[in-house]
Design a protein around this motif. Structure first.
Motif, PDB file in Angstrom:
ATOM      1  N   GLU A   5      25.058 135.387  65.373  1.00  0.00           N
ATOM      2  CA  GLU A   5      23.743 135.418  64.742  1.00  0.00           C
ATOM      3  C   GLU A   5      23.678 134.805  63.340  1.00  0.00           C
ATOM      4  OE1 GLU A   5      22.024 139.254  67.160  1.00  0.00           O
ATOM      5  OE2 GLU A   5      22.326 139.420  65.014  1.00  0.00           O
ATOM      6  N   PRO A   6      24.650 135.081  62.463  1.00  0.00           N
ATOM      7  CA  PRO A   6      24.536 134.509  61.120  1.00  0.00           C
ATOM      8  C   PRO A   6      24.517 132.986  61.126  1.00  0.00           C
ATOM      9  CG  PRO A   6      26.163 136.266  61.167  1.00  0.00           C
ATOM     10  CD  PRO A   6      25.792 135.988  62.580  1.00  0.00           C
ATOM     11  N   SER A   7      25.343 132.323  61.970  1.00  0.00           N
ATOM     12  CA  SER A   7      25.370 130.870  61.968  1.00  0.00           C
ATOM     13  C   SER A   7      24.075 130.300  62.544  1.00  0.00           C
ATOM     14  CB  SER A   7      26.589 130.340  62.732  1.00  0.00           C
ATOM     15  OG  SER A   7      26.435 130.608  64.102  1.00  0.00           O
ATOM     16  N   VAL A   8      23.510 130.952  63.541  1.00  0.00           N
ATOM     17  CA  VAL A   8      22.231 130.514  64.096  1.00  0.00           C
ATOM     18  C   VAL A   8      21.162 130.593  63.010  1.00  0.00           C
ATOM     19  CG1 VAL A   8      20.406 131.082  65.732  1.00  0.00           C
ATOM     20  CG2 VAL A   8      22.786 131.110  66.467  1.00  0.00           C
ATOM     21  N   THR A   9      21.162 131.671  62.292  1.00  0.00           N
ATOM     22  CA  THR A   9      20.191 131.852  61.219  1.00  0.00           C
ATOM     23  C   THR A   9      20.357 130.774  60.146  1.00  0.00           C
ATOM     24  OG1 THR A   9      20.301 134.206  61.612  1.00  0.00           O
ATOM     25  CG2 THR A   9      19.277 133.509  59.570  1.00  0.00           C
ATOM     26  N   ALA A  10      21.597 130.463  59.832  1.00  0.00           N
ATOM     27  CA  ALA A  10      21.844 129.427  58.820  1.00  0.00           C
ATOM     28  C   ALA A  10      21.357 128.074  59.318  1.00  0.00           C
ATOM     29  CB  ALA A  10      23.342 129.369  58.508  1.00  0.00           C
ATOM     30  N   ALA A  11      21.581 127.804  60.583  1.00  0.00           N
ATOM     31  CA  ALA A  11      21.125 126.525  61.150  1.00  0.00           C
ATOM     32  C   ALA A  11      19.606 126.449  61.135  1.00  0.00           C
ATOM     33  CB  ALA A  11      21.644 126.379  62.579  1.00  0.00           C
ATOM     34  N   GLU A  12      18.987 127.559  61.498  1.00  0.00           N
ATOM     35  CA  GLU A  12      17.520 127.575  61.504  1.00  0.00           C
ATOM     36  C   GLU A  12      16.969 127.402  60.092  1.00  0.00           C
ATOM     37  OE1 GLU A  12      16.711 130.377  65.434  1.00  0.00           O
ATOM     38  OE2 GLU A  12      16.672 131.258  63.431  1.00  0.00           O
ATOM     39  N   ARG A  13      17.647 128.071  59.155  1.00  0.00           N
ATOM     40  CA  ARG A  13      17.201 127.958  57.759  1.00  0.00           C
ATOM     41  C   ARG A  13      17.325 126.500  57.288  1.00  0.00           C
ATOM     42  NH1 ARG A  13      20.892 130.875  54.684  1.00  0.00           N
ATOM     43  NH2 ARG A  13      20.367 132.670  55.935  1.00  0.00           N
ATOM     44  N   ARG A  14      18.430 125.879  57.668  1.00  0.00           N
ATOM     45  CA  ARG A  14      18.665 124.489  57.278  1.00  0.00           C
ATOM     46  C   ARG A  14      17.577 123.578  57.861  1.00  0.00           C
ATOM     47  NH1 ARG A  14      19.557 120.866  53.932  1.00  0.00           N
ATOM     48  NH2 ARG A  14      20.520 118.964  54.662  1.00  0.00           N
ATOM     49  N   LEU A  15      17.228 123.823  59.109  1.00  0.00           N
ATOM     50  CA  LEU A  15      16.169 123.038  59.762  1.00  0.00           C
ATOM     51  C   LEU A  15      14.836 123.233  59.057  1.00  0.00           C
ATOM     52  CD1 LEU A  15      16.723 123.313  63.630  1.00  0.00           C
ATOM     53  CD2 LEU A  15      16.782 121.256  62.205  1.00  0.00           C
ATOM     54  N   ALA A  16      14.546 124.473  58.704  1.00  0.00           N
ATOM     55  CA  ALA A  16      13.285 124.770  58.010  1.00  0.00           C
ATOM     56  C   ALA A  16      13.254 124.088  56.642  1.00  0.00           C
ATOM     57  CB  ALA A  16      13.117 126.286  57.859  1.00  0.00           C
ATOM     58  N   GLU A  17      14.399 124.078  55.968  1.00  0.00           N
ATOM     59  CA  GLU A  17      14.476 123.413  54.656  1.00  0.00           C
ATOM     60  C   GLU A  17      14.254 121.906  54.799  1.00  0.00           C
ATOM     61  OE1 GLU A  17      17.705 126.492  52.645  1.00  0.00           O
ATOM     62  OE2 GLU A  17      18.303 124.428  53.130  1.00  0.00           O
ATOM     63  N   LEU A  18      14.875 121.338  55.821  1.00  0.00           N
ATOM     64  CA  LEU A  18      14.716 119.904  56.069  1.00  0.00           C
ATOM     65  C   LEU A  18      13.253 119.577  56.354  1.00  0.00           C
ATOM     66  CD1 LEU A  18      17.644 118.650  58.339  1.00  0.00           C
ATOM     67  CD2 LEU A  18      17.031 117.841  56.058  1.00  0.00           C
ATOM     68  N   ASP A  19      12.653 120.412  57.176  1.00  0.00           N
ATOM     69  CA  ASP A  19      11.251 120.235  57.530  1.00  0.00           C
ATOM     70  C   ASP A  19      10.373 120.263  56.286  1.00  0.00           C
ATOM     71  OD1 ASP A  19      10.429 119.676  60.054  1.00  0.00           O
ATOM     72  OD2 ASP A  19       9.588 121.662  60.446  1.00  0.00           O
ATOM     73  N   ALA A  20      10.621 121.250  55.452  1.00  0.00           N
ATOM     74  CA  ALA A  20       9.799 121.416  54.245  1.00  0.00           C
ATOM     75  C   ALA A  20      10.014 120.255  53.281  1.00  0.00           C
ATOM     76  CB  ALA A  20      10.131 122.740  53.572  1.00  0.00           C
ATOM     77  N   SER A  21      11.265 119.837  53.116  1.00  0.00           N
ATOM     78  CA  SER A  21      11.513 118.759  52.149  1.00  0.00           C
ATOM     79  C   SER A  21      10.946 117.442  52.673  1.00  0.00           C
ATOM     80  CB  SER A  21      13.001 118.631  51.804  1.00  0.00           C
ATOM     81  OG  SER A  21      13.701 117.964  52.808  1.00  0.00           O
ATOM     82  N   PHE A  22      11.010 117.241  54.001  1.00  0.00           N
ATOM     83  CA  PHE A  22      10.416 116.020  54.550  1.00  0.00           C
ATOM     84  C   PHE A  22       8.906 116.043  54.356  1.00  0.00           C
ATOM     85  CE2 PHE A  22       8.154 113.793  57.901  1.00  0.00           C
ATOM     86  CZ  PHE A  22       8.616 112.507  57.680  1.00  0.00           C
ATOM     87  N   GLU A  23       8.316 117.192  54.590  1.00  0.00           N
ATOM     88  CA  GLU A  23       6.858 117.296  54.462  1.00  0.00           C
ATOM     89  C   GLU A  23       6.415 116.961  53.032  1.00  0.00           C
ATOM     90  OE1 GLU A  23       5.353 120.129  57.116  1.00  0.00           O
ATOM     91  OE2 GLU A  23       3.659 120.617  55.824  1.00  0.00           O
ATOM     92  N   ASP A  24       7.142 117.480  52.061  1.00  0.00           N
ATOM     93  CA  ASP A  24       6.838 117.163  50.656  1.00  0.00           C
ATOM     94  C   ASP A  24       6.967 115.665  50.409  1.00  0.00           C
ATOM     95  OD1 ASP A  24       6.256 119.650  49.828  1.00  0.00           O
ATOM     96  OD2 ASP A  24       8.170 120.052  48.834  1.00  0.00           O
ATOM     97  N   PHE A  25       8.073 115.120  50.885  1.00  0.00           N
ATOM     98  CA  PHE A  25       8.352 113.689  50.684  1.00  0.00           C
ATOM     99  C   PHE A  25       7.236 112.855  51.307  1.00  0.00           C
ATOM    100  CE2 PHE A  25      10.117 109.716  52.332  1.00  0.00           C
ATOM    101  CZ  PHE A  25      10.647 109.160  51.187  1.00  0.00           C
ATOM    102  N   CYS A  26       6.890 113.187  52.516  1.00  0.00           N
ATOM    103  CA  CYS A  26       5.861 112.435  53.248  1.00  0.00           C
ATOM    104  C   CYS A  26       4.518 112.525  52.525  1.00  0.00           C
ATOM    105  CB  CYS A  26       5.776 112.987  54.666  1.00  0.00           C
ATOM    106  SG  CYS A  26       4.768 112.013  55.787  1.00  0.00           S
ATOM    107  N   ARG A  27       4.119 113.734  52.165  1.00  0.00           N
ATOM    108  CA  ARG A  27       2.817 113.926  51.522  1.00  0.00           C
ATOM    109  C   ARG A  27       2.747 113.178  50.190  1.00  0.00           C
ATOM    110  NH1 ARG A  27       2.557 119.150  51.734  1.00  0.00           N
ATOM    111  NH2 ARG A  27       1.349 119.297  53.629  1.00  0.00           N
ATOM    112  N   ASN A  28       3.869 113.157  49.473  1.00  0.00           N
ATOM    113  CA  ASN A  28       3.864 112.539  48.147  1.00  0.00           C
ATOM    114  C   ASN A  28       3.966 111.020  48.181  1.00  0.00           C
ATOM    115  OD1 ASN A  28       3.663 114.990  46.838  1.00  0.00           O
ATOM    116  ND2 ASN A  28       5.893 115.266  46.782  1.00  0.00           N
ATOM    117  N   ASN A  29       4.428 110.462  49.298  1.00  0.00           N
ATOM    118  CA  ASN A  29       4.705 109.018  49.296  1.00  0.00           C
ATOM    119  C   ASN A  29       3.958 108.203  50.337  1.00  0.00           C
ATOM    120  OD1 ASN A  29       6.859 108.835  47.198  1.00  0.00           O
ATOM    121  ND2 ASN A  29       7.813 110.353  48.557  1.00  0.00           N
ATOM    122  N   ILE A  30       3.335 108.850  51.282  1.00  0.00           N
ATOM    123  CA  ILE A  30       2.756 108.090  52.397  1.00  0.00           C
ATOM    124  C   ILE A  30       1.638 107.153  51.932  1.00  0.00           C
ATOM    125  CG2 ILE A  30       1.044 109.826  53.161  1.00  0.00           C
ATOM    126  CD1 ILE A  30       2.041 109.173  56.073  1.00  0.00           C
TER     127      ILE A  30
END
Lengths: 195, 71
Positions: A5-30
């Motif tokens: 469970e802890p590694s799954v949670t870490a992977a999910e957290r990492r995915l969520a972080e990537l998603d959020a950082s991409f969204e910021d990047f996209c919104r700020n630069n598109i």
């Protein structure tokens, strides 16, 4: 199992972080990326297509790209590549010449930043594609060596293109009748017709 | 009224996104995320022949004043 469970949670957290950082990047630069492509191509639909395809690819490889010092450099390079592909595809399919942008003319100087930007984009589209790309990137604040890398040009070429574009823009401004130097030149030349 | 080229360039580059443009950026971002999710679900190749190399990290030239980069 609890050990997994802890590694799954870490992977999910990492995915969520990537998603959020991409969204910021996209919104700020598109918008800026779209503006860059609009300086190269007058077909808004084609530009939109290239921008969206670029950002979708960027999302797919965001984990890698976000590690670049300036991810936006890769995005500009790829967006231009995607646009060129789209243009080539359209040329193959089209029966009439595409992207014939009429000369932009103003009867008065641009009244606001929006008008100035539209006038500038229209002028850049009248220039050779590489020259327009160089100048558009310079206006976005990229340095000459960065522009050279993004567009695959020599540093000297970037400098000479920037100077060439300035000369052409000056002439466009003169043609539109709102550059003070044009008044001087016309006065000296008597008639500037046919230049 | 006359304006010189530098005035026009300053005006053009000083353009700040309007409320409409910011909203449009938000919509486009959501659309990109949706299309990405759909493409992944369809198993579409999203990279194709795109060069994934970081253009600023190349090893053939140098950018004055920049630290060494890794890709």
């Amino acid at each position: 199992m609890t050990a997994v469970e802890p590694s799954v949670t870490a992977a999910e957290r990492r995915l969520a972080e990537l998603d959020a950082s991409f969204e910021d990047f996209c919104r700020n630069n598109i918008v800026a990326v779209e503006r860059f492509l609009r300086s190269l191509c007058g077909d808004r639909e084609l530009v939109q297509e290239a921008v969206q395809e670029t950002f979708i690819t960027a999302r797919d490889k965001w984990e890698e790209i976000s590690g670049y010092e300036k991810p936006l450099a890769w995005v500009y390079k790829t967006a231009r590549y995607k646009l060129m592909n789209e243009q080539a595809r359209q040329r193959r399919e089209a029966t009439a010449p595409l992207d014939e942008v009429p000369a932009d003319r103003l009867v008065a100087p641009p009244a606001d930043s929006r008008e100035a930007q539209e006038w500038l984009l229209g002028c850049l589209r009248r220039l050779p594609e590489r020259q327009a790309a160089v100048f558009a990137l310079a206006l976005e604040g990229w340095t000459d060596p960065e522009i050279a890398r993004i567009l695959g040009l020599a540093d000297n070429t970037v400098r000479s293109y920037k100077a060439a574009v300035r000369r052409r823009l000056k002439r466009f401004a003169e043609e539109a009748g709102f550059d003070p130097s044009a008044d001087d030149e016309r006065a000296h030349a008597g008639s500037a017709q046919g230049r | 009224m006359t304006v010189d080229l530098d005035d026009i360039l300053a005006l053009a580059t000083g353009h700040k996104p309007t409320v409409f443009e910011r909203a449009s950026a938000g919509r486009n971002t959501r659309w990109v995320q949706q299309q990405y999710a759909r493409a992944k679900a369809d198993g579409r190749d999203l990279v194709g022949d795109v060069d994934m190399h970081d253009p600023l990290s190349d090893d053939t030239g140098e950018i004055p004043g920049s630290p060494a980069r890794r890709s």
